[in-house]
Design a protein around this motif. Structure first.
Motif, PDB file in Angstrom:
ATOM      1  N   GLY A   1       0.768  -1.056   0.213  1.00 50.67           N
ATOM      2  CA  GLY A   1      -0.056  -0.026   0.022  1.00 50.67           C
ATOM      3  C   GLY A   1       0.857   1.331   0.148  1.00 50.67           C
ATOM      4  O   GLY A   1       0.667   2.286  -0.643  1.00 50.67           O
ATOM      5  N   LEU A   2       2.093   1.194   0.808  1.00 48.92           N
ATOM      6  CA  LEU A   2       2.657   2.430   0.819  1.00 48.92           C
ATOM      7  C   LEU A   2       3.506   2.711  -0.475  1.00 48.92           C
ATOM      8  O   LEU A   2       3.446   3.810  -1.150  1.00 48.92           O
ATOM      9  CB  LEU A   2       3.866   2.076   1.938  1.00 48.92           C
ATOM     10  CG  LEU A   2       3.416   2.166   3.253  1.00 48.92           C
ATOM     11  CD1 LEU A   2       4.549   2.103   4.303  1.00 48.92           C
ATOM     12  CD2 LEU A   2       2.568   3.717   3.654  1.00 48.92           C
ATOM     13  N   VAL A   3       3.751   1.562  -1.187  1.00 53.51           N
ATOM     14  CA  VAL A   3       4.369   1.558  -2.462  1.00 53.51           C
ATOM     15  C   VAL A   3       3.495   2.163  -3.447  1.00 53.51           C
ATOM     16  O   VAL A   3       3.650   2.873  -4.563  1.00 53.51           O
ATOM     17  CB  VAL A   3       5.165   0.482  -2.848  1.00 53.51           C
ATOM     18  CG1 VAL A   3       5.649   0.348  -4.432  1.00 53.51           C
ATOM     19  CG2 VAL A   3       6.271  -0.081  -2.251  1.00 53.51           C
ATOM     20  N   GLU A   4       2.387   1.640  -3.344  1.00 52.47           N
ATOM     21  CA  GLU A   4       1.183   2.201  -4.246  1.00 52.47           C
ATOM     22  C   GLU A   4       1.012   3.641  -3.959  1.00 52.47           C
ATOM     23  O   GLU A   4       0.636   4.471  -5.144  1.00 52.47           O
ATOM     24  CB  GLU A   4      -0.239   1.442  -4.002  1.00 52.47           C
ATOM     25  CG  GLU A   4      -1.042   1.990  -5.127  1.00 52.47           C
ATOM     26  CD  GLU A   4      -2.411   1.332  -4.534  1.00 52.47           C
ATOM     27  OE1 GLU A   4      -3.677   1.514  -5.528  1.00 52.47           O
ATOM     28  OE2 GLU A   4      -2.873   1.128  -3.470  1.00 52.47           O
ATOM     29  N   ILE A   5       1.147   4.244  -2.774  1.00 52.56           N
ATOM     30  CA  ILE A   5       0.967   5.706  -2.706  1.00 52.56           C
ATOM     31  C   ILE A   5       2.087   6.477  -3.415  1.00 52.56           C
ATOM     32  O   ILE A   5       1.766   7.473  -4.247  1.00 52.56           O
ATOM     33  CB  ILE A   5       0.905   6.007  -1.323  1.00 52.56           C
ATOM     34  CG1 ILE A   5      -0.106   5.361  -0.411  1.00 52.56           C
ATOM     35  CG2 ILE A   5       1.252   7.631  -1.113  1.00 52.56           C
ATOM     36  CD1 ILE A   5      -0.078   5.563   1.126  1.00 52.56           C
ATOM     37  N   VAL A   6       3.292   5.914  -3.512  1.00 52.71           N
ATOM     38  CA  VAL A   6       4.381   6.469  -4.066  1.00 52.71           C
ATOM     39  C   VAL A   6       4.156   6.478  -5.546  1.00 52.71           C
ATOM     40  O   VAL A   6       4.259   7.195  -6.352  1.00 52.71           O
ATOM     41  CB  VAL A   6       5.648   6.011  -3.496  1.00 52.71           C
ATOM     42  CG1 VAL A   6       6.877   6.547  -4.404  1.00 52.71           C
ATOM     43  CG2 VAL A   6       5.840   6.312  -2.103  1.00 52.71           C
ATOM     44  N   TRP A   7       3.744   5.197  -5.683  1.00 50.47           N
ATOM     45  CA  TRP A   7       3.772   4.897  -7.438  1.00 50.47           C
ATOM     46  C   TRP A   7       2.546   5.801  -7.880  1.00 50.47           C
ATOM     47  O   TRP A   7       2.845   6.558  -9.126  1.00 50.47           O
ATOM     48  CB  TRP A   7       3.088   3.528  -7.439  1.00 50.47           C
ATOM     49  CG  TRP A   7       2.510   3.086  -8.658  1.00 50.47           C
ATOM     50  CD1 TRP A   7       2.988   3.351 -10.047  1.00 50.47           C
ATOM     51  CD2 TRP A   7       1.429   2.753  -9.194  1.00 50.47           C
ATOM     52  NE1 TRP A   7       2.332   3.029 -11.057  1.00 50.47           N
ATOM     53  CE2 TRP A   7       1.144   2.615 -10.465  1.00 50.47           C
ATOM     54  CE3 TRP A   7       0.245   2.162  -8.377  1.00 50.47           C
ATOM     55  CZ2 TRP A   7       0.004   2.098 -11.179  1.00 50.47           C
ATOM     56  CZ3 TRP A   7      -0.947   1.790  -8.980  1.00 50.47           C
ATOM     57  CH2 TRP A   7      -1.197   1.393 -10.130  1.00 50.47           C
TER      58      TRP A   7
ATOM     59  N   LEU B   1       9.925   4.706 -16.420  1.00 54.56           N
ATOM     60  CA  LEU B   1      10.514   3.449 -15.833  1.00 54.56           C
ATOM     61  C   LEU B   1      10.396   3.657 -14.324  1.00 54.56           C
ATOM     62  O   LEU B   1      10.246   2.454 -13.834  1.00 54.56           O
ATOM     63  CB  LEU B   1      11.990   3.416 -16.120  1.00 54.56           C
ATOM     64  CG  LEU B   1      13.005   2.498 -15.570  1.00 54.56           C
ATOM     65  CD1 LEU B   1      12.642   1.107 -16.281  1.00 54.56           C
ATOM     66  CD2 LEU B   1      14.438   2.806 -15.841  1.00 54.56           C
ATOM     67  N   LEU B   2      10.311   4.679 -13.768  1.00 56.65           N
ATOM     68  CA  LEU B   2      10.378   4.739 -12.179  1.00 56.65           C
ATOM     69  C   LEU B   2       8.899   4.110 -11.951  1.00 56.65           C
ATOM     70  O   LEU B   2       8.772   3.395 -11.056  1.00 56.65           O
ATOM     71  CB  LEU B   2      10.412   6.259 -11.693  1.00 56.65           C
ATOM     72  CG  LEU B   2      10.546   6.162 -10.151  1.00 56.65           C
ATOM     73  CD1 LEU B   2      10.942   5.536  -9.389  1.00 56.65           C
ATOM     74  CD2 LEU B   2      10.541   7.640  -9.766  1.00 56.65           C
ATOM     75  N   CYS B   3       7.853   4.848 -12.512  1.00 57.78           N
ATOM     76  CA  CYS B   3       6.364   4.569 -12.425  1.00 57.78           C
ATOM     77  C   CYS B   3       6.208   2.923 -12.493  1.00 57.78           C
ATOM     78  O   CYS B   3       5.390   2.388 -11.707  1.00 57.78           O
ATOM     79  CB  CYS B   3       5.474   5.361 -13.476  1.00 57.78           C
ATOM     80  SG  CYS B   3       3.745   5.116 -13.443  1.00 57.78           S
ATOM     81  N   LEU B   4       6.643   2.425 -13.624  1.00 58.37           N
ATOM     82  CA  LEU B   4       6.447   1.158 -14.011  1.00 58.37           C
ATOM     83  C   LEU B   4       7.196   0.052 -13.046  1.00 58.37           C
ATOM     84  O   LEU B   4       6.831  -0.790 -12.679  1.00 58.37           O
ATOM     85  CB  LEU B   4       6.742   0.778 -15.547  1.00 58.37           C
ATOM     86  CG  LEU B   4       6.144   1.379 -16.767  1.00 58.37           C
ATOM     87  CD1 LEU B   4       6.425   0.997 -17.886  1.00 58.37           C
ATOM     88  CD2 LEU B   4       4.632   0.860 -16.336  1.00 58.37           C
ATOM     89  N   THR B   5       8.378   0.469 -12.527  1.00 62.93           N
ATOM     90  CA  THR B   5       8.911  -0.048 -11.521  1.00 62.93           C
ATOM     91  C   THR B   5       8.265  -0.170 -10.087  1.00 62.93           C
ATOM     92  O   THR B   5       8.031  -1.341  -9.599  1.00 62.93           O
ATOM     93  CB  THR B   5      10.362   0.350 -11.329  1.00 62.93           C
ATOM     94  OG1 THR B   5      11.106   0.373 -12.531  1.00 62.93           O
ATOM     95  CG2 THR B   5      11.258  -0.533 -10.312  1.00 62.93           C
ATOM     96  N   LEU B   6       7.799   0.842  -9.732  1.00 59.92           N
ATOM     97  CA  LEU B   6       7.270   1.141  -8.425  1.00 59.92           C
ATOM     98  C   LEU B   6       5.878   0.254  -8.601  1.00 59.92           C
ATOM     99  O   LEU B   6       5.344  -0.467  -7.587  1.00 59.92           O
ATOM    100  CB  LEU B   6       6.656   2.476  -8.297  1.00 59.92           C
ATOM    101  CG  LEU B   6       7.972   3.239  -7.697  1.00 59.92           C
ATOM    102  CD1 LEU B   6       7.662   4.669  -7.652  1.00 59.92           C
ATOM    103  CD2 LEU B   6       8.420   2.872  -6.322  1.00 59.92           C
ATOM    104  N   MET B   7       5.154   0.415  -9.882  1.00 57.40           N
ATOM    105  CA  MET B   7       3.663  -0.343 -10.047  1.00 57.40           C
ATOM    106  C   MET B   7       4.124  -1.946  -9.748  1.00 57.40           C
ATOM    107  O   MET B   7       3.337  -2.724  -9.290  1.00 57.40           O
ATOM    108  CB  MET B   7       3.400  -0.254 -11.388  1.00 57.40           C
ATOM    109  CG  MET B   7       1.927  -1.098 -11.811  1.00 57.40           C
ATOM    110  SD  MET B   7       1.560  -0.978 -13.253  1.00 57.40           S
ATOM    111  CE  MET B   7       2.821  -1.596 -14.211  1.00 57.40           C
ATOM    112  N   ALA B   8       5.097  -2.530 -10.519  1.00 59.95           N
ATOM    113  CA  ALA B   8       5.539  -3.771 -10.385  1.00 59.95           C
ATOM    114  C   ALA B   8       5.976  -4.286  -8.921  1.00 59.95           C
ATOM    115  O   ALA B   8       5.422  -5.525  -8.242  1.00 59.95           O
ATOM    116  CB  ALA B   8       6.877  -4.083 -11.457  1.00 59.95           C
ATOM    117  N   VAL B   9       6.586  -3.482  -8.212  1.00 56.76           N
ATOM    118  CA  VAL B   9       6.848  -3.735  -6.734  1.00 56.76           C
ATOM    119  C   VAL B   9       5.441  -3.903  -5.986  1.00 56.76           C
ATOM    120  O   VAL B   9       5.391  -4.617  -5.157  1.00 56.76           O
ATOM    121  CB  VAL B   9       7.740  -2.769  -6.211  1.00 56.76           C
ATOM    122  CG1 VAL B   9       8.209  -2.850  -4.787  1.00 56.76           C
ATOM    123  CG2 VAL B   9       9.270  -2.767  -7.006  1.00 56.76           C
ATOM    124  N   ALA B  10       4.744  -3.004  -6.331  1.00 52.97           N
ATOM    125  CA  ALA B  10       3.532  -2.892  -5.342  1.00 52.97           C
ATOM    126  C   ALA B  10       2.729  -4.104  -5.777  1.00 52.97           C
ATOM    127  O   ALA B  10       2.210  -4.824  -4.690  1.00 52.97           O
ATOM    128  CB  ALA B  10       2.696  -1.452  -5.843  1.00 52.97           C
TER     129      ALA B  10
END
Length: 106
Positions: A10-16, A33-42
């Motif tokens: 959930g926290l990663v989703e907020i940043v994403w 790239l940052l956006c897609l990486t954070l999405m994948a991590v979330a």
């Protein structure tokens, strides 16, 4: 452990969520790239939590945390208006997330 992973997701989703707009419709390579990486991590963290937690509970809590954080950052960082209606909506989302947690049999 599953609840910890879900909270982190959930926290990663907020940043994403905050990284979507700077991609300018996914036309800027580094923000994209940052956006897609954070999405994948979330989503990865969410999927790990779903190994133990019910899918519906995990997803509802995940999106609830994301919604709360995105609105809060919008109000704090972007000076979005905080109306009575939005405050009530945030309270209901928070209550739903808490209720999902405390009524989960795990």
């Amino acid at each position: 452990m599953a609840w910890l992973l879900l909270g982190l997701a959930g926290l990663v989703e907020i940043v994403w969520a905050q990284t979507i707009k700077p991609t300018q419709n996914f036309t800027r390579p580094l923000p994209t790239l940052l956006c897609l990486t954070l999405m994948a991590v979330a989503v990865y963290l969410l999927s790990r939590s779903m190994q133990t937690l019910p899918v519906g509970t995990a997803y509802a809590v995940f999106t609830g945390i994301g919604a709360l954080g995105a609105i809060a950052l919008g109000v704090i960082v972007h000076k979005d208006p905080l109306t009575v209606g939005r405050t009530v909506a945030l309270g209901l989302i928070l209550a739903g997330v808490v209720m999902a947690r405390v009524t989960n049999p795990e």
